[in-house]
Scaffold this active site. Sequence first.
Site, PDB file in Angstrom:
ATOM      1  N   GLU A 259       0.841  -1.204   0.000  1.00  0.00           N
ATOM      2  CA  GLU A 259       0.000   0.000   0.000  1.00  0.00           C
ATOM      3  C   GLU A 259       0.876   1.255   0.000  1.00  0.00           C
ATOM      4  OE1 GLU A 259      -3.493   2.011   2.831  1.00  0.00           O
ATOM      5  OE2 GLU A 259      -2.155   0.482   3.634  1.00  0.00           O
ATOM      6  N   LYS A 315      -9.819   1.826  -3.031  1.00  0.00           N
ATOM      7  CA  LYS A 315     -10.303   1.390  -1.721  1.00  0.00           C
ATOM      8  C   LYS A 315     -11.699   1.938  -1.453  1.00  0.00           C
ATOM      9  CE  LYS A 315      -8.794   1.157   3.118  1.00  0.00           C
ATOM     10  NZ  LYS A 315      -7.758   1.601   4.079  1.00  0.00           N
ATOM     11  N   CYS A 367      -5.551  -2.859   2.994  1.00  0.00           N
ATOM     12  CA  CYS A 367      -5.340  -2.674   4.426  1.00  0.00           C
ATOM     13  C   CYS A 367      -6.557  -3.077   5.252  1.00  0.00           C
ATOM     14  CB  CYS A 367      -4.928  -1.227   4.684  1.00  0.00           C
ATOM     15  SG  CYS A 367      -4.298  -0.931   6.374  1.00  0.00           S
TER      16      CYS A 367
END
Length: 490
Positions: A259, A315, A367
């Site tokens: 990330e 995301k 994440c």
Amino acid sequence: MPAFRLSPALGCLLALVAGVFTTLSAAPFQLWWLGPVAAGLLYAGLGALSPGQAALRGACYGLGLFGAGASWVFVSIHDYGYTGVPLALALTALFVVGLSLFPAVTLWAYRRLTGPRLAWLTFAGAWVLGEWLRTWLFTGFPWLLLGTSQVDSPLAPWAPVGGVYLLSLLTALTGTLGVELLRRRAWAAVPLAALWLLPLALPAQWTQPVGEPLRVALLQGNLDQAIKWSAEGQREAANRYAALTRAQPDDLDLIVWPEAALPMFEREARPILERVQSNLAPQTALLTGILQRDGEGLYYNSVIGLGDVEGAYRKRHLVPFGEYLPLEPLLADTIAFFDLPMPAMTPGPEGQGPIVAGGTAIGNAICYEIIYADRVAAQARHSELLLTVSNDTWFGRSIGPLQHLQMARLRALENGRYLMRATSNGVTALIDDRGEVIARAPQFEMASLAGDVQPMTGLTPFTRTGSWPVWLLAALLVLPGLRLGRRPTA
């Protein structure tokens, strides 16, 4: 036999211990058998309490669970949020107390609405409904769910059937049935044995290999978070990931950076990425986490690809306060007063498809998203592999990264998919379709992790349906215990 009574102080102490036991049942301690013990401790004596007393018992459990299990929040706020110790302690305490309201409300509602009829069953149903509430209310925080710890227990084969919430239900039932056995109710041995023996009859594998294994390398730059976003940090990140990539053999199918591997927006990173791509073997694709800024000034936390790659991923489920500010009109002035960083990420669209790299469909979770079982299942339905990229540097040297890894393992088991986990400083790992770690890199070191991952086809029952059947079952289990007459006073 009348309800077992504990003094208020002892009851709260046992609830606090039960919360700590739940933390110890999960990674890195992995004493999975303490999960049912924790549920049993909380259930014992509950029938003698008023709703208000039960709420206090639940709050004490939450303080033990989140005070011990989510203590890494202090590290994130103080060490990397550059907040002074007093304020960081206050914010961490507020976080723990806020989360403790969920078990408090769960036990209050349980005592308010249900009676002694089938209490061992209704408690387990109410417990799962409380976890469901914690999953979505105020954006949700399904961290340290009771069932997560069972990824290594004999209950684990249930995960592809109903996911983490089914494991929570069965763990809670094990605890309540254990209490009934201690009360010399021999009948409890029958359903208890069924819960633990039936997994022996479940299929060992719900999905099947498709195509050839992919040779992959996950790169871990281990860049100091304190300098990452400085000019020095940007140069160091570019140098480290370029050097790690050049050092990889030419026979790789896929290289993955974590990330926000390059601490800059995609537009600024493009020259670096193009130089890296020019040195890749023709058949090698590269995926990297990157920040994007579109023409309207919106910011996205994304995964993009180089080489033989189609698609990208933005995301969807952002971290509250870390990536966006919930209730912004109410909290903006408070954030400004304490001079805290103002998050400004934009969620990606719903229904994003997989990234296709070298002809293999890869479902993505960035994440924090890996802790949401249903979001990962939605990606797995159309994918042959799973990928999660993360910057676990925010956890420091706490237990957070190992808890995060355990949840990723459960996502692989639930969906019968190999999972690649690329992180900035650990735990970078390759996980097979049964949730077992087949390779991992050391934490807090610059490293590369190479191995084979097998694309899989077919869907587990959980991947097909998600969690709603278990949530519905939990609600149905509560129904027989609902009070039809006078309710206990608060």
